[in-house]
Enzyme design. Sequence first.
Site, mmCIF file in Angstrom:
data_model
loop_
_atom_site.group_PDB
_atom_site.id
_atom_site.type_symbol
_atom_site.label_atom_id
_atom_site.label_comp_id
_atom_site.label_asym_id
_atom_site.label_seq_id
_atom_site.Cartn_x
_atom_site.Cartn_y
_atom_site.Cartn_z
ATOM 1 N N HIS A 160 0.779 -1.174 0.020
ATOM 2 C CA HIS A 160 -0.125 -0.016 0.054
ATOM 3 C C HIS A 160 0.656 1.215 -0.199
ATOM 4 C CE1 HIS A 160 -3.434 -2.878 1.294
ATOM 5 N NE2 HIS A 160 -2.447 -3.256 2.074
ATOM 6 N N LYS A 287 16.747 21.150 -10.233
ATOM 7 C CA LYS A 287 15.900 20.077 -10.503
ATOM 8 C C LYS A 287 16.769 19.007 -11.080
ATOM 9 C CE LYS A 287 12.189 18.942 -10.234
ATOM 10 N NZ LYS A 287 11.057 19.434 -11.023
#
Length: 460
Positions: A160, A287
Amino acid sequence: MSNKKELLWQSRFSLPFDRDALRFSSSVHVDKALFREDIQGSTAHVTMLAEEGIITPEEARQIIAGLREIETELETEALVPHWEDEDIHTVIENRLKEKIGAAAGKIHSGRSRNDQVATDTRLYLRRQIRTLDAALHGLQKILVSKADACKETIIFGYTHLQRAQPISAGHYYLAYFNMFRRDRDRLADLFRRVNISPLGAAAFAGSTLPLNTERSAVLLDFDGVFSNSIDAVSDRDIVIEFISACSMIMMHLSRFAEDLILWSSYEFGYLEISDAFATGSSLMPQKKNADIAELVRGKTGRVYGSLVSMLTIMKGLPLSYNRDMQEDKPPLFDSAETTIECVSIFGKLLEHTTLREERLAKLTAEDLSLATEIAEYLVRKQMPFRDAHRVTGRIVSHSIASGKTLPNITLEEYRTFSTLFENDIYLSLKPEASIRAKKSRGSCSFSSVEAQLEEARKLL
Ligand code: ARG
């Protein structure tokens, strides 16, 4: 406006084929990729025709020599297929006529473009299945060496997308190894159905000429010959199966890509992608993006799209051949090329990633993902698992409320939850001990990973 070049089927018509209609129906721009297969198929067909006395050995010799030259011309782009030629089969036959004259017309004795294109498609599939299998084999080798290199590295296993239990990183990589193992198995199984010759089915009903279909099959290295000429020309199951196998491979890669993307993010910070395999932003100087993995994930959508295209193209087609089936090539070629490219680049990408071991060691040592160890500790001391689960749940609540990690909770505190706790509980509260203690088959334990590695190496 009408077309200028001669088409293979025009003599019964009083009007030339409309130029726009020809442009619309031409498949040269796509099926030119089949030129090698087409020449291979024609060479076998003509060899058989000569052996059976349907054409003379001299005619066969001329045709085969001409085909060989045309293959070189196409390879070197001395001959550039033109859309006006309708398809690659016509390109080659027209060029052969220019080269050897009337004998060229004999190439098509006992053959239709329907069994011809079915043959070409099978030869193409055979080649691409082999290439894809080799690429998967390469990726598996990389996975085995990655798994071997980090078999002692401890990472979180997830369910999960919540931290679940600590595992050996080798175990994680070997999970993917097994997926690609099944993918290769699927390709091998498909290969058996692909490697059947449809040549000699002619348009769909067979031929009155004494064709030796077994012989042309042998010449093309097929393992068998079609049983029913209608099915031989109208079967595209193999294309659908192939794209389905590609879809499954892409699905596996896409899940893998997703892990890499998440794990390389600042939030997870488990994994570093080398600068050689990362991209930046034109605006945000800080980035570092995982574009290669993202593209693999994105291209998965394209391959799935091709699968749906093919299923939809074939749905409701009356037997036998229909021109709709020409539309099989763009999805087939695109899926094959995309999947092969993605498998290959993914291996390289993996080689350019490293786990951030120090950070992982720190995180796994302090984490609640050791709670299962506490429950299993109690089970070893004869507490029923349901009770052990309940007790451990309360300890987890206590850990969260008190801000104390599981190894930092005192024995006194543990004993308020159950008197079964003794000092040895702390031995279980180490990720490596938790992993080492796993006993069941195929588990994440170091010895299981070693055994899996052994098995994987044997398979390769
Ligand atoms: N280019 C066609 C294809 O790929 C060849 C078959 C044409 N046959 C026909 N009956 N029109 O399907």
